[in-house]
Design an enzyme around this catalytic site. Structure first.
Site, PDB file in Angstrom:
ATOM      1  N   HIS A  54     -11.441  49.901  32.624  1.00  0.00           N
ATOM      2  CA  HIS A  54     -10.164  49.835  31.913  1.00  0.00           C
ATOM      3  C   HIS A  54      -9.210  48.798  32.519  1.00  0.00           C
ATOM      4  CE1 HIS A  54     -11.072  53.040  29.193  1.00  0.00           C
ATOM      5  NE2 HIS A  54     -11.360  53.874  30.173  1.00  0.00           N
ATOM      6  N   HIS A 108      -0.565  38.549  29.737  1.00  0.00           N
ATOM      7  CA  HIS A 108       0.174  39.066  30.894  1.00  0.00           C
ATOM      8  C   HIS A 108       1.064  37.987  31.488  1.00  0.00           C
ATOM      9  CE1 HIS A 108      -3.417  41.564  30.315  1.00  0.00           C
ATOM     10  NE2 HIS A 108      -2.650  42.560  30.744  1.00  0.00           N
ATOM     11  N   TYR A 150      -4.262  56.034  33.682  1.00  0.00           N
ATOM     12  CA  TYR A 150      -5.414  56.871  33.969  1.00  0.00           C
ATOM     13  C   TYR A 150      -5.194  57.745  35.204  1.00  0.00           C
ATOM     14  CZ  TYR A 150      -8.173  55.354  30.063  1.00  0.00           C
ATOM     15  OH  TYR A 150      -8.633  55.161  28.790  1.00  0.00           O
TER      16      TYR A 150
END
Lengths: 735, 735
Positions: free
Chosen positions: B414, B465, B259
């Site tokens: 996000h 992750h 972003y």
């Protein structure tokens, strides 16, 4: 004895008028290089740098040989099997000998000749003391290596290095090395190993090449004659017979593209040596020019430089290999075909031979022309009657769409059980894929790099390929000997025009079962890529389970039909013949007009659309039953018909659209096809595509594949007629 | 009313001495381009071709605009949501307006100005008739588009196109377009949309930029002032405030690299417009040069040109995007840093502005220098106190090994729940990976390209992750609001020398749980690539299940420990928080010295070696519970500790060796490490690597991370002391 050998040689020369030029040269200049036109290289000196491909190779080889010289000469007593220390050292030695010889001719630097001499004198001490290799296994034992194949390769390289420096040695040094290294090695590999030497097999080609080249260097026509015509000189075996039997008339090698690449090297190197010494044999014209033809065919067996991974094959094998550097240079030396130069450009390499110099010089002069990749049928078998490989190309570029129909014979021990299998390449990518071999070449932790157990249990099995499986068993019951006896029949091939097609039939892959497959590549106006129609028809005689797998590369985007998914546990598809290696993700039963699966690969969409009535679709992934993580995991879809006796699988594969990650745009993600149907009319199969814009394309396939036979059909109220098995009629927009 | 607006503008100018130069110009030449130095382009003519980057862009834009002109002007009544026909047409229109303006300035061809004029006159008829968009959903409604964000983007592009052609129009045409298109749009997006306009958010940046640029073009300083300082002109919102709050002092954007790239465009474009009109604002020096800093930081957030895919991110997003073409050109215009030219070379693109021309000219002149990729800690948060992104690089090249430690704050909506996650790039490849977002951008069949349900259920979850999961739940219980309130603390960072390290700590990702992670990149003499030591220590207060996943790219070659494999059915690892998306292939319990897993990726081997006592290793693949095939399938390994309260996960990742498919050679397939141990000594963690050649490397990590604090330790019978939390001692060969 040594002296006698030589005398016999001279006597043989005297008896054979064909070999006189060599004898004359031998008399005049007993030690001059004979395996290449050394004068071309000697004249070179610093000019090598003018031709970048050659200059870079010179720098590379110099670095490698200089490192070997710095490490010092090591000629160990043979001890280890493949991969072990003594094995690797003798491999390094032949590379260093070959390189030192080339460097001596090109640079004139004496130290390279001295290094080769000293190493060969060390071999001259060791070699006469050797018996069978201590680590020999069930393969034919070598002396320096555990397999005599490695000894043959050693000889091919070492004798070229020796030839290049021989005139820099004293007569005494020459005699020592002639007698104690090369004559002994050649004797061991010929009269000492008759079973290997007289076989019709690639291992014999290496032995023939090494022995024959040694014959030229030692001025011993007897060795040459045996190499060419077998130990009994009858011509029933030996190099010429191998040229007759191992290649088809179209230059296709029986084992498939991967092994064609590997096998090529001794053929081209020995042929070049024959040409240099006995041009009157016209070896490059032999059997209608089979050697240059085999070189060109090898290149045709690639997409974007990578070999079609049929049969046992590593999918990462490209034209960038030692075999092809040699083959391209030798091929160019013979043909001066500028298309070979563009292959050398792709390879970014050449070899340090006079031919390699020509390649580098002409590339530098801008003479390269694109290699004309083309649609072609490569017949299989020595007489061209054992099926063939049908290659359909959408254009001459090395990334233009390619459809490969594998209608070849079994291909010996490395063959897979996949009659009438097919592959597709599009947009620079493999789309319909072949697993190749289950093997991690040279990776010690994976069974020392050998073929893995999964090569038998998965990679060779029919279900690992894109062709018909009956009752969950492989073709020929997985019996390679039976498979060798039967081959498909290529019924039709047309590689030009907007409708390119291969039709082939296989009888006997299963008792009482015949199946025929038409694969058609259709250019359609306004569509960027051709579409593929696949009509596979089977006559079984009794009810069976028919599976038609498609292994593809990409990420599934959508299915037109509803799925029953195995989301929480993932079962196996079956128990044997490769089925135990398939996980089932989902199954579904398409209706009449929603049988479509779409995936995306490298920014392009692929829609696989079927018109097979009553079929169940099975979606899943390979790589089950694999506790050692030996397999790659790749998606597949299977069309399954249960209880059918005769059946027709009707499929369409359509590349479409483009996803551009950088611009964040997507175009044409929807298929351009609205309808896809199949109907039987008399002895014709009629396949109809309706496009979204309303246009219709009708493809008609006749049972009778006689090219002269006329057919006719009512199309849109109008009688159409055509000749041969494939008709096509493009209609206006539907009302 | 129109005339009054203009008068107010002039009045405002008169009152503000800062804006006098603009006023003066406005008086002298009311219609001349103000958003760029048009003179530079007008002087260009055919010379554009002298600078290939510019010439190619000129050809590309000309082709695109000519096509739009050929298609004819279409300004449809707004109707469709994103992706629909009217939506796409208005997007095409702003691109065409922008391009036509540029082409008119560069080529002087009148037809481009006429085209822009005619299209804008069509908008002048349509725009005043519009109310809220009929397809508006819960986002702020636009007029031309369903979201006002798109209207802002439209304005940014269209007003630049208009500015470029405005002096080619009659006063009447100008007035019509000024009043009925741009003033109305600017009013709608500013006073008409106060909630969006005054937000501190990227959507507001686009609105501020569009309105501010319109202010310059219409010579209306009131619009400019609102754009810079918010509707009330207090400076509590508006462009300058966004520069204060959306970037950290190191130019890191709160939402992460993907972003950051997207957000950059309105910042750099509006900044360039401010600089062109009001250089006295020194906008590029604002906040210690935050705009050029943000441009450089954006580039530092890449490997081989691709952005680190942290948080919601598409992994195929690179520096080759419109945002970065603009940013590189504008950055170069300000700094003339020749390192930016090498980025333009990598992009193979520039833009048709005066700055793009400079880039193309200086690239052609050979002025490019390599971009200095470097180890750096990018602090997060407006004040730099919300953790940070620690980037450890083995060298300045864009393919040198990079370790990324994600110690940043949540990053708004996000953000992913992955505190202290890490990534590794090596040998040109992503090795330790981040899934990024579960989304197929712009692919209609995948939920219209929106974030998929699996983005919540998988991609955002902690187990997707490479960081600690407690009791199979995600950090903060997956609560994004809670996550926003807490950030890691970066305790230590050292990016230079042979031992580069990041130490960070996270408190409160789980109630009562603190975990600290040291990630160290070790150069070791004789080893080609640095090794990574990962020490993750957790204090939990009560017994729990601790999982430490590692998601990697590659094919498993070997494990040092025995495996229990799920070969015939494949179970799920869990039920929620992402665990339902993991298939379990095998589990194993390593002993003290065999805890190693080796995989291969792109010809290089990676050995993951652990010294975590009592751990269970879980090997598997992602992509379960995915009936719509929305997920990629990727391998993982989890270190699991059950029932521990405090624990230390100790891991080593070692790149080694090389497999060369072309030469069929493998070197270094065995790890260079023989032993790997961890011990606690006082307040020190001592990690010892023993190499196969006998050398030892000891890495010591102190609990106290004060850089001034001295520590000492007996190493090999000798007292060693050092300052700061990281000590390293390389020993001689062990006896």
């Amino acid at each position: 004895m040594i002296a006698r050998s030589f005398l016999i040689g001279v006597a043989a020369i005297a008896m054979s008028p064909l070999t006189l030029p060599m004898a004359a040269q031998a008399a005049a200049d007993d030690a001059h290089p004979v395996l290449m036109n050394a004068g071309k290289l000697s004249a070179l000196g610093a000019n090598a740098q003018a031709y970048p491909l050659f200059g870079e190779e010179l720098a590379r080889v110099r670095k490698s040989v200089d490192a070997a010289m710095k490490a010092g000469i090591s000629v160990p007593v043979p001890k280890d099997a493949g991969g072990g220390a003594s094995h690797e050292q003798h491999k390094r030695n032949y590379t260093a000998l070959y390189g030192a010889g080339q460097l001596y001719r090109i640079t004139g630097e004496r130290r390279y000749a001295d290094f080769a001499r000293d190493m060969l004198l060390a071999y001259a001490k060791l070699y006469p003391t050797l018996g069978p290799h201590p680590a020999a296994s069930n393969q034919a034992a070598g002396r320096l290596f555990w397999q005599s194949l490695n000894d043959s390769v050693w000889l091919v390289y070492a004798v070229q290095g020796y030839d290049a420096v021989r005139d820099a040695l004293t007569p005494q040094e020459r005699q020592t090395i002639d007698d104690n290294v090369f004559r002994k090695t050649a004797q061991f590999l010929s009269t000492g190993s008759p079973k290997v030497f007289d076989r019709i097999h690639n291992h014999a080609t290496w032995a023939n090449a090494g022995v024959g080249m040694t014959g030229y260097v030692l001025r011993d026509p007897d060795l040459v004659e045996k190499a060419l015509k077998g130990l009994d000189k009858s011509g029933k075996s030996g190099f010429l017979r191998q040229l007759d039997l191992l290649f088809s008339p179209d230059g296709y090698y029986a084992e498939g593209p991967y092994y064609q690449r590997y096998a090529l090297q001794p053929f081209v190197i020995f042929a070049a040596a024959i040409e240099a010494n006995e041009p009157q044999r016209r070896i490059f014209a032999y059997r209608d020019g089979i050697v240059p033809k085999a070189i060109r065919t090898t290149i045709q067996l690639t997409y974007d430089g990578y070999f079609f991974p049929l049969n046992d094959a590593m999918p990462d094998k490209s034209l960038r290999t030692e075999e092809l550097y040699q083959a391209v240079a030798i091929g160019y030396g013979v043909t001066h075909d500028p298309a070979l130069l563009s292959i050398a450009q792709w390879q970014k390499r050449t070899v340090l031979t006079p031919q390699g110099l020509e390649v580098a010089r002409d590339v530098a002069a801008g003479k390269a022309r694109p290699f004309p990749f083309a649609s072609m049928l490569l017949r299989d078998g020595p007489d061209g009657d054992k099926g063939g490989l049908a290659i359909l190309r959408a254009g001459p570029g090395d990334k233009d769409q390619v459809l490969v129909a594998k209608n070849t014979a079994q291909g010996m021990g490395h063959g897979h059980f996949d009659k009438l299998n097919w592959l597709l390449y599009d947009n620079g990518q493999a789309i319909v894929t072949d697993y190749g071999a289950a093997r991690f070449l040279n990776i010690e932790a994976k069974d020392g790099g050998r073929y893995l157990p999964e090569n038998e249990s998965w990679a060779k099995q029919t279900v690992a390929h894109n062709t018909l499986v009956v009752n969950e068993t492989s073709h020929f019951g997985g019996d390679a000997k039976l498979a060798e006896t039967l081959a498909p029949r290529q019924l039709h091939f047309s590689g030009e025009g907007p409708t390119r097609a291969s039709i082939a039939e296989m009888d006997g892959a299963y008792p009482g079962v015949t199946f025929r497959r038409a694969l058609v590549q259709l250019d359609i106006k306004g569509l960027k890529s051709p579409l593929m129609v696949d009509l596979l028809k089977v006559k079984g005689g009794k009810p069976a389970r028919y599976d038609l797998p498609l292994h593809f590369a990409g990420h599934i985007i959508d299915t037109g039909f509803p799925l029953q998914s195995n989301v929480t546990t993932r079962p196996l598809l079956g128990k044997a013949d490769g089925y135990q290696h398939l996980w089932v993700d989902a199954t579904g039963k398409p209706g009449a007009d929603n049988g479509v699966l779409t995936w995306i690969q490298d920014g392009r969409f692929y829609s696989y659309r079927i018109a097979t009535p009553g079929v169940t679709m099975i979606l899943g992934e390979s790589g089950a039953s694999d506790p050692r993580f030996n397999l790659r995991r790749e998606p597949f879809v299977i069309q399954r018909l249960d209880g059918a006796t005769d059946a027709a699988f009707v499929s369409l594969l359509e590349p479409h659209g483009r996803y551009d990650a950088s611009a964040e745009t997507t175009t044409g993600s929807e298929s351009a096809v609205r309808g896809f149907t199949h109907a039987r009319q008399g002895d014709l199969d009629v396949v109809t595509l309706t496009l979204r814009d309303g246009r219709r394309v009708m493809l008609v396939l006749a049972d009778d594949t006689d090219p002269a036979r006329s057919h006719s059909l009512q199309v849109g109220g109008k009688a159409q007629s055509w000749k041969g098995p494939v008709g096509r009629f493009d209609g206006e927009k539907a009302k």
